[in-house]
Scaffold this motif. Structure first.
Motif, PDB file in Angstrom:
ATOM      1  N   ASP A  65     -24.343  -8.811 -43.492  1.00 11.91           N
ATOM      2  CA  ASP A  65     -23.597  -9.471 -42.283  1.00 11.91           C
ATOM      3  C   ASP A  65     -22.053  -9.827 -42.010  1.00 11.91           C
ATOM      4  O   ASP A  65     -21.437  -9.475 -41.218  1.00 11.91           O
TER       5      ASP A  65
ATOM      6  N   LYS B 246     -13.917  -7.204 -37.129  1.00 14.04           N
ATOM      7  CA  LYS B 246     -12.606  -7.659 -36.866  1.00 14.04           C
ATOM      8  C   LYS B 246     -11.470  -6.656 -37.060  1.00 14.04           C
ATOM      9  O   LYS B 246     -10.401  -6.597 -36.428  1.00 14.04           O
TER      10      LYS B 246
ATOM     11  N   ALA C  10     -19.148  -8.098 -39.947  1.00 17.32           N
ATOM     12  CA  ALA C  10     -18.205  -9.147 -39.295  1.00 17.32           C
ATOM     13  C   ALA C  10     -16.687  -8.780 -39.718  1.00 17.32           C
ATOM     14  O   ALA C  10     -16.056  -8.743 -38.778  1.00 17.32           O
TER      15      ALA C  10
END
Length: 334
Positions: free
Chosen positions: A270, A278, A274
């Motif tokens: 995870d 980004k 992420a």
């Protein structure tokens, strides 16, 4: 110097034995951790944001119990064969597309449909929704593969070597558009109005250079990373697919981990997703100027014309027959 009593000497011997045993057990544990390898095969280059995220975030995140061993540029397994390799026990991890999963589980074609996900956040919300659980379980039961997290690949745009300006799907008539070989990908190319042509990602640059294909579709960061701007003339900002990969792991490998290791691996997955999301969003925001500076024409077509054409094509196709009942409505409500 005072000699130890017999009981003290015995106690000291036991202590030394216990210490030696602890050291031995620690060494065995460390060796076991070093022996566990998580081999991943992917068609992307090592500078792709997905690769960067997995190498710099996921790998260190699992380093206490496993060695992450990625193989980029499809150097270990050919693109599209990774899931079968996991099912056979020849590979530990892969980045699977919805299109590839749809080859085995037709319901996943809903996530390969154009204009289904709205943006990156919506994509994550869909993956984590309760209505996804039955599909995830089906992947585990059918392929022996566990889907860990969703990786944002980006909004796919059209990248062409031709001069003709594209405003509507009709303008793509006769254009040989490279798409991956699965039925889902080929249908998307046709729905866009083009003549879809199957070709492995590693062959696309040469295909554009020689004219074997007239164009390809990928997110802007991938276009830059693969240097497609060197052999194309324009980018049409259709944003026809908010594309994704699922980070996947062998269910057998997952089941061998302790609950603590599973939690650690899930967090690492995870966190990597992420991080990559980004960076990918930031790159997308910067790259239009980059391609213009490289001499490419970058523009937005009639998006309503594309959206209506693509959605109608899917609703009138056999693909929509396989979609779970009410899934589109549930996706739209998120």
């Amino acid at each position: 110097m005072k000699l130890l009593s017999q009981s003290s000497a015995s106690w000291m011997k036991n202590l030394m034995k216990m210490t030696a045993l602890s050291v031995s057990m620690f060494a065995a544990t460390a060796a076991g951790a070093a022996d566990m390898k998580l081999r991943l095969s992917a068609p992307s280059s090592e500078t792709d944001q997905r690769a960067v995220a997995l190498t710099t975030v996921f790998g260190p995140g699992v380093a206490s119990f496993a060695e992450f061993e990625p193989h980029w540029n499809a150097s270990l397994f050919k693109q599209g064969t990774e899931l079968e390799a996991i099912a056979r026990g020849n590979l530990d991890m892969a980045m699977a597309s919805a299109q590839e999963l749809a080859e085995f589980i037709p319901e996943f074609s809903i996530f390969s449909a154009g204009y289904m996900h709205r943006d990156a956040d919506h994509q994550v919300a869909v993956f984590n929704a309760d209505f996804m659980d039955p599909l995830k379980e089906q992947v585990e039961d059918t392929l022996g593969v566990k889907l860990l997290t969703v990786i944002y690949l980006g909004r796919r745009q059209l990248n062409l070597r031709t001069d003709q300006e594209v405003k509507t799907p009709a303008d793509l008539a006769g254009v040989k558009l490279r798409m991956p070989g699965s039925d889902s990908w080929q249908f998307l190319g046709k729905a866009l109005g083009a003549n879809p042509t199957p070709m492995a990602f590693t062959e696309v640059y040469t295909g554009l250079q020689t004219g074997a294909v007239d164009g390809q579709d990928n997110p802007l960061p991938t276009d830059k990373d693969a240097k497609f701007y060197e052999v194309t003339k324009q980018i049409v900002l259709t944003s026809h697919l908010v594309d994704l990969n699922y980070l996947a792991i062998s269910k057998k490998v997952w089941d061998k981990l302790t609950p603590e290791q599973q939690a650690q691996l899930q967090k690492a997955a995870d966190d990597a997703a992420a991080f990559g999301r980004k960076n990918q969003l930031a790159l997308e925001g910067e790259l239009v100027d980059f391609f213009v500076e490289k001499g490419l024409k970058v523009y937005e077509p009639d998006l309503n014309a594309f959206r209506n054409h693509v959605q109608n094509a899917y609703l009138e196709s056999d693909f929509s027959d396989t979609w779970p009942e009410g899934m589109v409505e549930k996706i739209n409500k998120l």
